[in-house]
Design an enzyme around this catalytic site. Sequence first.
Site, mmCIF file in Angstrom:
data_model
loop_
_atom_site.group_PDB
_atom_site.id
_atom_site.type_symbol
_atom_site.label_atom_id
_atom_site.label_comp_id
_atom_site.label_asym_id
_atom_site.label_seq_id
_atom_site.Cartn_x
_atom_site.Cartn_y
_atom_site.Cartn_z
ATOM 1 N N LYS A 195 0.867 -1.182 0.000
ATOM 2 C CA LYS A 195 0.000 0.000 0.000
ATOM 3 C C LYS A 195 0.895 1.221 0.000
ATOM 4 O O LYS A 195 1.720 1.395 0.880
ATOM 5 C CB LYS A 195 -0.875 0.072 1.253
ATOM 6 C CG LYS A 195 -1.860 1.220 1.141
ATOM 7 C CD LYS A 195 -2.411 1.671 2.474
ATOM 8 C CE LYS A 195 -1.824 2.965 2.969
ATOM 9 N NZ LYS A 195 -1.935 4.123 2.064
ATOM 10 N N GLU A 198 -1.639 7.472 -0.393
ATOM 11 C CA GLU A 198 -2.782 7.853 -1.233
ATOM 12 C C GLU A 198 -2.446 9.032 -2.149
ATOM 13 O O GLU A 198 -3.154 9.298 -3.111
ATOM 14 C CB GLU A 198 -3.996 8.174 -0.348
ATOM 15 C CG GLU A 198 -3.766 9.220 0.747
ATOM 16 C CD GLU A 198 -3.111 8.647 2.013
ATOM 17 O OE1 GLU A 198 -2.637 7.495 1.987
ATOM 18 O OE2 GLU A 198 -3.073 9.371 3.032
ATOM 19 N N GLY A 248 7.264 5.941 7.183
ATOM 20 C CA GLY A 248 6.329 7.047 7.332
ATOM 21 C C GLY A 248 6.598 7.778 8.627
ATOM 22 O O GLY A 248 7.709 7.718 9.178
ATOM 23 N N GLY A 253 3.862 5.111 12.806
ATOM 24 C CA GLY A 253 4.702 3.958 13.158
ATOM 25 C C GLY A 253 4.316 3.382 14.518
ATOM 26 O O GLY A 253 4.257 2.154 14.698
ATOM 27 N N GLU A 270 10.759 2.595 9.437
ATOM 28 C CA GLU A 270 11.655 3.694 9.036
ATOM 29 C C GLU A 270 10.861 4.976 9.234
ATOM 30 O O GLU A 270 9.920 5.255 8.489
ATOM 31 C CB GLU A 270 12.051 3.556 7.555
ATOM 32 C CG GLU A 270 12.914 2.360 7.253
ATOM 33 C CD GLU A 270 14.330 2.495 7.783
ATOM 34 O OE1 GLU A 270 14.774 3.631 7.997
ATOM 35 O OE2 GLU A 270 14.966 1.465 7.998
ATOM 36 N N CYS A 304 13.152 12.499 5.246
ATOM 37 C CA CYS A 304 13.486 11.989 6.581
ATOM 38 C C CYS A 304 14.906 12.384 6.966
ATOM 39 O O CYS A 304 15.213 12.587 8.124
ATOM 40 C CB CYS A 304 13.322 10.482 6.624
ATOM 41 S SG CYS A 304 14.318 9.612 5.399
ATOM 42 N N GLU A 404 9.891 17.442 13.692
ATOM 43 C CA GLU A 404 10.200 17.294 12.272
ATOM 44 C C GLU A 404 9.298 18.259 11.503
ATOM 45 O O GLU A 404 8.111 18.006 11.324
ATOM 46 C CB GLU A 404 9.922 15.845 11.850
ATOM 47 C CG GLU A 404 10.404 15.538 10.461
ATOM 48 C CD GLU A 404 10.052 14.131 10.020
ATOM 49 O OE1 GLU A 404 8.905 13.685 10.248
ATOM 50 O OE2 GLU A 404 10.919 13.469 9.427
HETATM 51 P P1 NAD Z 1 2.430 8.949 7.106
HETATM 52 O O1 NAD Z 1 2.869 8.268 8.350
HETATM 53 O O2 NAD Z 1 1.346 9.954 7.188
HETATM 54 O O3 NAD Z 1 1.931 7.875 6.020
HETATM 55 C C1 NAD Z 1 2.771 6.802 5.604
HETATM 56 C C2 NAD Z 1 1.900 5.667 5.072
HETATM 57 O O4 NAD Z 1 1.140 5.123 6.156
HETATM 58 C C3 NAD Z 1 0.890 6.092 4.016
HETATM 59 O O5 NAD Z 1 0.812 5.087 3.019
HETATM 60 C C4 NAD Z 1 -0.405 6.182 4.807
HETATM 61 O O6 NAD Z 1 -1.561 6.018 4.021
HETATM 62 C C5 NAD Z 1 -0.234 5.023 5.771
HETATM 63 N N1 NAD Z 1 -1.054 5.066 6.985
HETATM 64 C C6 NAD Z 1 -1.614 6.137 7.588
HETATM 65 N N2 NAD Z 1 -2.297 5.735 8.695
HETATM 66 C C7 NAD Z 1 -2.147 4.396 8.794
HETATM 67 C C8 NAD Z 1 -2.618 3.403 9.718
HETATM 68 N N3 NAD Z 1 -3.365 3.720 10.778
HETATM 69 N N4 NAD Z 1 -2.258 2.117 9.501
HETATM 70 C C9 NAD Z 1 -1.467 1.782 8.462
HETATM 71 N N5 NAD Z 1 -1.030 2.665 7.540
HETATM 72 C C10 NAD Z 1 -1.355 3.957 7.705
HETATM 73 O O7 NAD Z 1 3.765 9.566 6.464
HETATM 74 P P2 NAD Z 1 3.905 10.464 5.169
HETATM 75 O O8 NAD Z 1 3.373 11.824 5.469
HETATM 76 O O9 NAD Z 1 3.395 9.736 3.976
HETATM 77 O O10 NAD Z 1 5.511 10.520 5.038
HETATM 78 C C11 NAD Z 1 6.298 11.424 5.719
HETATM 79 C C12 NAD Z 1 6.944 10.771 6.931
HETATM 80 O O11 NAD Z 1 7.704 9.639 6.520
HETATM 81 C C13 NAD Z 1 7.934 11.687 7.628
HETATM 82 O O12 NAD Z 1 7.798 11.572 9.014
HETATM 83 C C14 NAD Z 1 9.295 11.142 7.170
HETATM 84 O O13 NAD Z 1 10.357 11.430 8.034
HETATM 85 C C15 NAD Z 1 8.997 9.695 7.089
HETATM 86 N N6 NAD Z 1 9.980 9.028 6.222
HETATM 87 C C16 NAD Z 1 10.952 8.245 6.801
HETATM 88 C C17 NAD Z 1 11.927 7.648 5.999
HETATM 89 C C18 NAD Z 1 13.008 6.793 6.591
HETATM 90 O O14 NAD Z 1 13.643 6.054 5.836
HETATM 91 N N7 NAD Z 1 13.251 6.828 7.883
HETATM 92 C C19 NAD Z 1 11.894 7.851 4.619
HETATM 93 C C20 NAD Z 1 10.882 8.658 4.079
HETATM 94 C C21 NAD Z 1 9.919 9.228 4.892
#
Ligand code: NAD
Length: 511
Positions: A195, A198, A248, A253, A270, A304, A404
């Site tokens: 997944k 979106e 994410g 997480g 991550e 990130c 962040e």
């Molecule tokens: P997000 O946490 O909002 O979403 C990430 C994913 O999780 C999306 O596909 C989203 O639809 C899904 N999601 C949302 N709620 C969920 C739930 N309850 N259960 C399961 N899945 C769910 O993050 P984002 O805004 O898409 O990305 C930005 C974040 O990602 C930042 O915090 C960034 O630091 C982090 N990031 C980390 C790395 C790394 O390697 N450490 C790399 C890239 C991004």
Amino acid sequence: MTSHDLNLIAATDLTSIPAEPFRARHLIDGEWHDSADGATFERHSPAHGMLVSRSAKGGEAEVNAAIAAARKTFDSGVWSRISGKARATIMLKVADLIERDVERMAILETLESGKPISQSRGEVGGAADLWRYAASLARTLHGDSHNTLGEDMLGVVLKEPIGVVSIITPWNFPFWILSQKLPFALAAGCTCVIKRSEMTSATTVMMGELLIEAGLPAGVVNIVLGYGQPVGSLMTTHKHVDMVTFTGSTAVGKTITSLASGTLKKVALELGGKNPQVIFPDADLESAADAVTFGVYFNVGQCCNSSSRIIVHEDIAEDFVSRVVELSRDVAFGDPLDPETQVGAIVTPEHQGKIDTYVRQAVEDGAEIRLGGGPLAVPGLEGQFYQPTVISGVTSDMAIARDEVFGPVLSVLTFKTMEEAIALANDATYGLSAGVWSENIHTCLGFARLAQAGTVWTNTWMDGFPEMTFGGMKQSGQGREIGPYGLEEFLEVKTVAMRIGRSRTPWVRKR
Ligand code: NAD
């Protein structure tokens, strides 16, 4: 600040972009599907405003079907029990197909995410190398043997694929992050349900097309499009999923960790970062200033690994900040479709508002804006952009130093001694990456050993290689990606103890 002070790239010619929005559907058991209830959702370009993609919106029916396909396919052995050579052959073909389709995928990646086209080309093209590296791991994967347990014993430790893996990805590096996970899971012999965010459906669906073309058996990789609720959360709780690998935000997480605890499935995370670069007075300040400028504006700071805070020795702080401010004016902000652009759009209006709130709060807290500090108007574009922003006088108790921000905003803190620099660098809930700038090897190594971060860069920033593992300490995550450790995450370990001959002493004493 007026737009004359900055290097602004105005709207470019839009004739090269697809006339029709991209149609994204679920990939389940080798077939493309609309949602059972016909639901869809749309993504508009954050820079240009136009409709880019229309995606099927998944629900329980699609998640259950995708997980059932992945489970059945894993158990059948068509992927999990074939040779590493056979897996590698298909993965190498995928790498070639990615290179063939870089341009087609890069345009969609830029239109959905707002990132510059040159960066999208680099990310998509560079991902081919992750596939080739993971293919090499598929062939060299092995366990251990124990030949020192006594004359009548031989032990082997087998490495087996963990099973069905849920892969959940964010919007900021959609194709790259998918390629940090998927080829490693496939090299291990796992089957997957993906997944993606979106906001960025297109290139994962394109990846699905390439996997089919490369000859991957049906059901090995399944894709369900949609939102965290219900798609991501069902993929986290389902009893037929053995592992969730998530990239994410730290907040989601944590939710995933607690949702997955119901079935005690493995979770790899991550997450976010608040990454410091520490600059000592003896550093090559020209290189350091360039790397700091790159580190904070790359992907508009929506990264990130953004080096969103710098910790500068107080003797050079004024000079160094002036250098970064001057360099910031030369960075090309504007239309992501122009090949000259280095920094594109902010992903959504809501996120733009969040960045601005942090900047306003920093001023209220007593920090000083040295450059930028507000939205940026790009001629000819209706999307949202933010000015390159440098804020000095930041102290480690301010929200701008701790959270962040995920925007093109640099916080400047200062230090006097090495001990203070390390304490400030480690004063964070995150521990993703850190950097140190000094011409003294003892300073660099001393810092590298004490920094609480999964990656430390010395006299550079954000260099990465498929061979070198990546991941976070503290609340930046758990587990590691890429490199040999990236493969290990997707493996289960099984001990096989073998007695040779009939030397075992009977346990039952005959009466
Ligand atoms: P997000 O946490 O909002 O979403 C990430 C994913 O999780 C999306 O596909 C989203 O639809 C899904 N999601 C949302 N709620 C969920 C739930 N309850 N259960 C399961 N899945 C769910 O993050 P984002 O805004 O898409 O990305 C930005 C974040 O990602 C930042 O915090 C960034 O630091 C982090 N990031 C980390 C790395 C790394 O390697 N450490 C790399 C890239 C991004």
